[in-house]
Write a protein that holds these residues in place. Structure first.
Motif, PDB file in Angstrom:
ATOM      1  N   MET A 178      23.642   5.042  81.751  1.00 15.53           N
ATOM      2  CA  MET A 178      24.907   5.670  82.110  1.00 15.53           C
ATOM      3  C   MET A 178      25.600   6.175  80.852  1.00 15.53           C
ATOM      4  SD  MET A 178      25.196   5.653  85.363  1.00 15.53           S
ATOM      5  CE  MET A 178      23.471   6.081  85.309  1.00 15.53           C
ATOM      6  N   PRO A 179      26.578   7.077  81.024  1.00 14.95           N
ATOM      7  CA  PRO A 179      27.289   7.614  79.855  1.00 14.95           C
ATOM      8  C   PRO A 179      27.969   6.515  79.057  1.00 14.95           C
ATOM      9  CG  PRO A 179      27.974   8.736  81.878  1.00 14.95           C
ATOM     10  CD  PRO A 179      27.084   7.610  82.274  1.00 14.95           C
ATOM     11  N   THR A 180      27.952   6.658  77.736  1.00 15.05           N
ATOM     12  CA  THR A 180      28.600   5.667  76.887  1.00 15.05           C
ATOM     13  C   THR A 180      29.865   6.205  76.223  1.00 15.05           C
ATOM     14  OG1 THR A 180      27.156   6.288  75.059  1.00 15.05           O
ATOM     15  CG2 THR A 180      26.473   4.412  76.408  1.00 15.05           C
ATOM     16  N   GLU A 181      30.055   7.520  76.247  1.00 18.06           N
ATOM     17  CA  GLU A 181      31.286   8.070  75.700  1.00 18.06           C
ATOM     18  C   GLU A 181      32.439   7.682  76.606  1.00 18.06           C
ATOM     19  OE1 GLU A 181      31.240  12.203  74.759  1.00 18.06           O
ATOM     20  OE2 GLU A 181      29.177  12.103  74.032  1.00 18.06           O
ATOM     21  N   ASP A 216      20.457   7.998  88.009  1.00 15.50           N
ATOM     22  CA  ASP A 216      21.263   9.086  88.567  1.00 15.50           C
ATOM     23  C   ASP A 216      22.468   8.529  89.317  1.00 15.50           C
ATOM     24  OD1 ASP A 216      22.282  11.405  89.626  1.00 15.50           O
ATOM     25  OD2 ASP A 216      20.627  11.731  91.021  1.00 15.50           O
ATOM     26  N   PRO A 217      23.679   8.650  88.750  1.00 15.30           N
ATOM     27  CA  PRO A 217      24.864   8.125  89.445  1.00 15.30           C
ATOM     28  C   PRO A 217      25.151   8.836  90.761  1.00 15.30           C
ATOM     29  CG  PRO A 217      25.508   9.311  87.459  1.00 15.30           C
ATOM     30  CD  PRO A 217      24.015   9.239  87.459  1.00 15.30           C
ATOM     31  N   GLN A 218      24.573  10.020  90.975  1.00 17.51           N
ATOM     32  CA  GLN A 218      24.783  10.722  92.240  1.00 17.51           C
ATOM     33  C   GLN A 218      24.136   9.984  93.408  1.00 17.51           C
ATOM     34  OE1 GLN A 218      26.897  13.261  92.815  1.00 17.51           O
ATOM     35  NE2 GLN A 218      27.454  12.844  90.700  1.00 17.51           N
ATOM     36  N   THR A 219      23.274   9.027  93.116  1.00 17.37           N
ATOM     37  CA  THR A 219      22.679   8.195  94.162  1.00 17.37           C
ATOM     38  C   THR A 219      23.759   7.553  95.014  1.00 17.37           C
ATOM     39  OG1 THR A 219      20.751   7.722  92.831  1.00 17.37           O
ATOM     40  CG2 THR A 219      21.234   6.165  94.588  1.00 17.37           C
ATOM     41  N   ILE A 220      24.805   7.107  94.379  1.00 13.19           N
ATOM     42  CA  ILE A 220      25.895   6.457  95.110  1.00 13.19           C
ATOM     43  C   ILE A 220      27.074   7.391  95.314  1.00 13.19           C
ATOM     44  CG2 ILE A 220      26.756   5.387  92.989  1.00 13.19           C
ATOM     45  CD1 ILE A 220      27.738   3.060  94.686  1.00 13.19           C
ATOM     46  N   LEU A 221      27.262   8.360  94.431  1.00 10.13           N
ATOM     47  CA  LEU A 221      28.420   9.248  94.517  1.00 10.13           C
ATOM     48  C   LEU A 221      28.152  10.497  95.348  1.00 10.13           C
ATOM     49  CD1 LEU A 221      29.540   9.065  90.791  1.00 10.13           C
ATOM     50  CD2 LEU A 221      30.357   7.703  92.723  1.00 10.13           C
ATOM     51  N   GLY A 222      26.893  10.852  95.527  1.00  7.73           N
ATOM     52  CA  GLY A 222      26.534  12.075  96.240  1.00  7.73           C
ATOM     53  C   GLY A 222      26.617  11.924  97.750  1.00  7.73           C
ATOM     54  N   SER A 223      26.229  12.988  98.434  1.00  6.07           N
ATOM     55  CA  SER A 223      26.309  13.035  99.897  1.00  6.07           C
ATOM     56  C   SER A 223      25.206  12.237 100.577  1.00  6.07           C
ATOM     57  CB  SER A 223      26.223  14.482 100.369  1.00  6.07           C
ATOM     58  OG  SER A 223      27.270  15.237  99.824  1.00  6.07           O
ATOM     59  N   PHE A 224      24.083  12.054  99.901  1.00  2.00           N
ATOM     60  CA  PHE A 224      22.944  11.389 100.521  1.00  2.00           C
ATOM     61  C   PHE A 224      22.606  10.131  99.738  1.00  2.00           C
ATOM     62  CE2 PHE A 224      22.540  15.957 101.249  1.00  2.00           C
ATOM     63  CZ  PHE A 224      22.595  15.969 102.633  1.00  2.00           C
ATOM     64  N   ASN A 225      22.936   8.986 100.306  1.00  2.00           N
ATOM     65  CA  ASN A 225      22.688   7.717  99.625  1.00  2.00           C
ATOM     66  C   ASN A 225      21.920   6.747 100.522  1.00  2.00           C
ATOM     67  OD1 ASN A 225      24.679   7.105 101.435  1.00  2.00           O
ATOM     68  ND2 ASN A 225      26.156   6.368  99.943  1.00  2.00           N
ATOM     69  N   GLY A 226      21.105   7.273 101.412  1.00  2.79           N
ATOM     70  CA  GLY A 226      20.362   6.450 102.355  1.00  2.79           C
ATOM     71  C   GLY A 226      19.417   5.457 101.704  1.00  2.79           C
ATOM     72  N   GLN A 227      18.990   5.745 100.473  1.00  4.05           N
ATOM     73  CA  GLN A 227      18.095   4.827  99.783  1.00  4.05           C
ATOM     74  C   GLN A 227      18.763   3.498  99.457  1.00  4.05           C
ATOM     75  OE1 GLN A 227      19.267   7.724  98.766  1.00  4.05           O
ATOM     76  NE2 GLN A 227      19.268   7.944  96.568  1.00  4.05           N
ATOM     77  N   LEU A 228      20.088   3.419  99.608  1.00  3.23           N
ATOM     78  CA  LEU A 228      20.808   2.170  99.347  1.00  3.23           C
ATOM     79  C   LEU A 228      20.845   1.239 100.560  1.00  3.23           C
ATOM     80  CD1 LEU A 228      23.848   3.552  97.319  1.00  3.23           C
ATOM     81  CD2 LEU A 228      21.709   2.592  96.466  1.00  3.23           C
ATOM     82  N   LEU A 229      20.446   1.741 101.705  1.00  2.00           N
ATOM     83  CA  LEU A 229      20.468   0.944 102.930  1.00  2.00           C
ATOM     84  C   LEU A 229      19.609  -0.301 102.766  1.00  2.00           C
ATOM     85  CD1 LEU A 229      21.562   0.904 105.832  1.00  2.00           C
ATOM     86  CD2 LEU A 229      19.466   2.042 106.530  1.00  2.00           C
ATOM     87  N   GLY A 230      20.177  -1.459 103.005  1.00  2.00           N
ATOM     88  CA  GLY A 230      19.463  -2.724 102.921  1.00  2.00           C
ATOM     89  C   GLY A 230      19.343  -3.300 101.519  1.00  2.00           C
TER      90      GLY A 230
END
Length: 92
Positions: A66-69, A43-57
């Motif tokens: 990811m899209p290939t077109e 899910d690219p929204q992990t980094i692009l969305g409003s809530f990306n706290g799971q990326l901390l650390g």
């Protein structure tokens, strides 16, 4: 990346299904960095969305399937470019 410094690049692997692209990232996740430092999602929204706290650390983000077109990839790339090239990432 292994020293904890931010990398300013995207590695994009593209080939047919079942060609073994995940072997490289699985090796890095399991034997180099460890699973605690890597976040894997389709899910690219992990980094692009409003809530990306799971990326901390985390030092490596694996975006799978990811899209290939060309038009879809270009749109995603433009959105990711700022996250990749800036010195910091905001984590609310």
């Amino acid at each position: 990346m292994a020293t904890g410094r931010k990398m300013y690049l995207i590695l994009y692997l593209k080939s047919g299904q079942g060609w073994g692209k995940g072997i490289i990232t699985d090796f890095i996740q399991r034997y180099v960095l460890g699973t605690q430092l890597v976040y894997k999602t389709s899910d690219p929204q992990t980094i692009l969305g409003s809530f990306n706290g799971q990326l901390l650390g985390k030092v490596l983000l694996l975006l799978e399937e990811m899209p290939t077109e060309k038009s879809q990839w270009n749109s995603l790339y433009r959105a990711l470019k700022d996250k990749v090239t800036s010195d910091t990432i905001e984590i609310p």
